[in-house]
Design a protein around this motif. Sequence first.
Motif, mmCIF file in Angstrom:
data_model
loop_
_atom_site.group_PDB
_atom_site.id
_atom_site.type_symbol
_atom_site.label_atom_id
_atom_site.label_comp_id
_atom_site.label_asym_id
_atom_site.label_seq_id
_atom_site.Cartn_x
_atom_site.Cartn_y
_atom_site.Cartn_z
ATOM 1 N N LEU A 59 0.842 -1.184 0.000
ATOM 2 C CA LEU A 59 0.000 0.000 0.000
ATOM 3 C C LEU A 59 0.883 1.242 0.000
ATOM 4 O O LEU A 59 1.561 1.528 0.980
ATOM 5 N N SER A 60 0.839 1.968 -1.099
ATOM 6 C CA SER A 60 1.648 3.172 -1.212
ATOM 7 C C SER A 60 1.144 3.982 -2.401
ATOM 8 O O SER A 60 0.761 3.402 -3.418
ATOM 9 N N PRO A 61 1.132 5.320 -2.287
ATOM 10 C CA PRO A 61 0.676 6.155 -3.400
ATOM 11 C C PRO A 61 1.694 6.286 -4.523
ATOM 12 O O PRO A 61 1.441 6.962 -5.506
ATOM 13 N N HIS A 62 2.855 5.660 -4.366
ATOM 14 C CA HIS A 62 3.863 5.675 -5.414
ATOM 15 C C HIS A 62 4.622 4.352 -5.361
ATOM 16 O O HIS A 62 4.524 3.612 -4.376
ATOM 17 N N PRO A 63 5.391 4.025 -6.404
ATOM 18 C CA PRO A 63 6.110 2.746 -6.423
ATOM 19 C C PRO A 63 7.112 2.633 -5.275
ATOM 20 O O PRO A 63 7.736 3.612 -4.884
ATOM 21 N N ILE A 64 7.240 1.437 -4.756
ATOM 22 C CA ILE A 64 8.260 1.106 -3.753
ATOM 23 C C ILE A 64 8.989 -0.133 -4.256
ATOM 24 O O ILE A 64 8.369 -1.081 -4.725
ATOM 25 N N GLY A 65 10.289 -0.133 -4.165
ATOM 26 C CA GLY A 65 11.034 -1.285 -4.645
ATOM 27 C C GLY A 65 12.267 -1.560 -3.817
ATOM 28 O O GLY A 65 12.659 -0.765 -2.962
ATOM 29 N N THR A 66 12.853 -2.699 -4.086
ATOM 30 C CA THR A 66 14.104 -3.097 -3.441
ATOM 31 C C THR A 66 15.230 -2.992 -4.456
ATOM 32 O O THR A 66 15.128 -3.544 -5.553
ATOM 33 N N LEU A 67 16.272 -2.260 -4.109
ATOM 34 C CA LEU A 67 17.434 -2.117 -4.984
ATOM 35 C C LEU A 67 18.555 -3.026 -4.505
ATOM 36 O O LEU A 67 18.743 -3.209 -3.298
ATOM 37 N N THR A 68 19.274 -3.569 -5.450
ATOM 38 C CA THR A 68 20.443 -4.391 -5.133
ATOM 39 C C THR A 68 21.688 -3.694 -5.674
ATOM 40 O O THR A 68 21.762 -3.382 -6.869
ATOM 41 N N PHE A 69 22.632 -3.434 -4.787
ATOM 42 C CA PHE A 69 23.884 -2.789 -5.166
ATOM 43 C C PHE A 69 25.002 -3.826 -5.097
ATOM 44 O O PHE A 69 25.366 -4.278 -4.016
ATOM 45 N N ASP A 70 25.518 -4.204 -6.231
ATOM 46 C CA ASP A 70 26.575 -5.215 -6.290
ATOM 47 C C ASP A 70 27.819 -4.570 -6.901
ATOM 48 O O ASP A 70 27.995 -4.541 -8.116
ATOM 49 N N ALA A 71 28.674 -4.017 -6.023
ATOM 50 C CA ALA A 71 29.894 -3.331 -6.456
ATOM 51 C C ALA A 71 29.594 -2.256 -7.493
ATOM 52 O O ALA A 71 30.245 -2.138 -8.528
ATOM 53 N N VAL A 72 28.578 -1.436 -7.202
ATOM 54 C CA VAL A 72 28.199 -0.351 -8.116
ATOM 55 C C VAL A 72 29.280 0.731 -8.104
ATOM 56 O O VAL A 72 29.602 1.264 -7.036
ATOM 57 N N PRO A 73 29.836 1.088 -9.245
ATOM 58 C CA PRO A 73 30.885 2.113 -9.263
ATOM 59 C C PRO A 73 30.292 3.522 -9.137
ATOM 60 O O PRO A 73 29.278 3.841 -9.765
ATOM 61 N N VAL A 74 30.897 4.337 -8.308
ATOM 62 C CA VAL A 74 30.534 5.744 -8.204
ATOM 63 C C VAL A 74 31.816 6.567 -8.179
ATOM 64 O O VAL A 74 32.876 6.068 -7.810
ATOM 65 N N THR A 75 31.695 7.829 -8.571
ATOM 66 C CA THR A 75 32.861 8.713 -8.619
ATOM 67 C C THR A 75 32.554 9.987 -7.846
ATOM 68 O O THR A 75 31.439 10.189 -7.354
ATOM 69 N N ALA A 76 33.533 10.854 -7.774
ATOM 70 C CA ALA A 76 33.349 12.136 -7.089
ATOM 71 C C ALA A 76 32.260 12.965 -7.751
ATOM 72 O O ALA A 76 31.604 13.784 -7.107
ATOM 73 N N ASP A 77 32.041 12.750 -9.051
ATOM 74 C CA ASP A 77 31.004 13.500 -9.767
ATOM 75 C C ASP A 77 29.601 13.104 -9.319
ATOM 76 O O ASP A 77 28.640 13.845 -9.570
ATOM 77 N N ASP A 78 29.476 11.945 -8.688
ATOM 78 C CA ASP A 78 28.163 11.467 -8.237
ATOM 79 C C ASP A 78 27.804 11.949 -6.835
ATOM 80 O O ASP A 78 26.676 11.733 -6.378
ATOM 81 N N VAL A 79 28.729 12.593 -6.154
ATOM 82 C CA VAL A 79 28.501 13.005 -4.771
ATOM 83 C C VAL A 79 27.542 14.197 -4.705
ATOM 84 O O VAL A 79 27.678 15.162 -5.456
ATOM 85 N N LEU A 80 26.582 14.114 -3.799
ATOM 86 C CA LEU A 80 25.680 15.229 -3.511
ATOM 87 C C LEU A 80 26.206 15.944 -2.272
ATOM 88 O O LEU A 80 26.386 15.329 -1.228
ATOM 89 N N GLY A 81 26.455 17.238 -2.393
ATOM 90 C CA GLY A 81 27.026 17.954 -1.262
ATOM 91 C C GLY A 81 28.506 17.651 -1.143
ATOM 92 O O GLY A 81 29.228 17.588 -2.139
ATOM 93 N N GLU A 82 28.943 17.442 0.082
ATOM 94 C CA GLU A 82 30.344 17.154 0.348
ATOM 95 C C GLU A 82 30.506 15.726 0.845
ATOM 96 O O GLU A 82 29.588 15.179 1.471
ATOM 97 N N PRO A 83 31.662 15.102 0.597
ATOM 98 C CA PRO A 83 31.903 13.763 1.141
ATOM 99 C C PRO A 83 31.760 13.744 2.659
ATOM 100 O O PRO A 83 32.157 14.700 3.342
ATOM 101 N N ASN A 84 31.166 12.693 3.164
ATOM 102 C CA ASN A 84 30.943 12.491 4.602
ATOM 103 C C ASN A 84 29.948 13.494 5.208
ATOM 104 O O ASN A 84 29.889 13.647 6.427
ATOM 105 N N SER A 85 29.188 14.184 4.352
ATOM 106 C CA SER A 85 28.164 15.116 4.825
ATOM 107 C C SER A 85 26.771 14.683 4.389
ATOM 108 O O SER A 85 25.866 15.500 4.247
ATOM 109 N N GLY A 86 26.611 13.379 4.177
ATOM 110 C CA GLY A 86 25.339 12.864 3.696
ATOM 111 C C GLY A 86 24.192 13.054 4.671
ATOM 112 O O GLY A 86 23.039 13.227 4.260
#
Length: 235
Positions: A59-86
Amino acid sequence: MPSSAAGGSPARSGISNAPEADFYTVFARTAPGAGARGVTAFLVPADRPGLTGTAVDMLSPHPIGTLTFDAVPVTADDVLGEPNSGFRVAMTTLNLFRPSVGAFAVGMAQAALDTTVEHTSRRDAFGGKLKDLQTVAHQVAEMAVRTEAARLMVYAAATAHDEGAPDVPKRAAMAKLLATETAQYVVDAAVQLHGARALRRGHLLEHLYREVRAPRIYEGASEVQRGIIAKELYG
């Protein structure tokens, strides 16, 4: 930057709008042992290698799902804000999303109120219309008052956010709390005044009755909002 799930078993988490979104806001621990100060926020594209998702039927007014992260690569360009400030990013996001959830809840309450005014105005009962019964008229009036109060609090929280007011966390929590609890009350009262017809599949109120429950839980349950409000008052 490290991946969202570096080594070991794949990491799984539930997230709003998964698996249909094009991008996901992901929070990952990047400084072990640092607590809230060791979390970084990332904006991860859905097509990133190692990222998969499965829808969850709930029951939800929008989709809900389960994500699987298997060694997903991310870079500094993907960071929102500053590192360690999530954590700061998350709290800032919630201060915006909570009033938006409140606005959504007000819309649900208004829809239930509108259909109730229409129904009670034309429904025959005891030699007159349903609205002619004082108990019914007073109930509808209460529904209207609560809906308007919730609407005004959402407006106030949104204005405070736009103006960068110092009490945004409190106002956002108040707006979300009042609006979602009000929507639950108004929809439930509307169903009661409509009777069994409101429980038929496909009826507007049957739809609202199912959908209104979730907003009291996500973006922080009502109990969480009360805790935030109390903390801000005593802080």
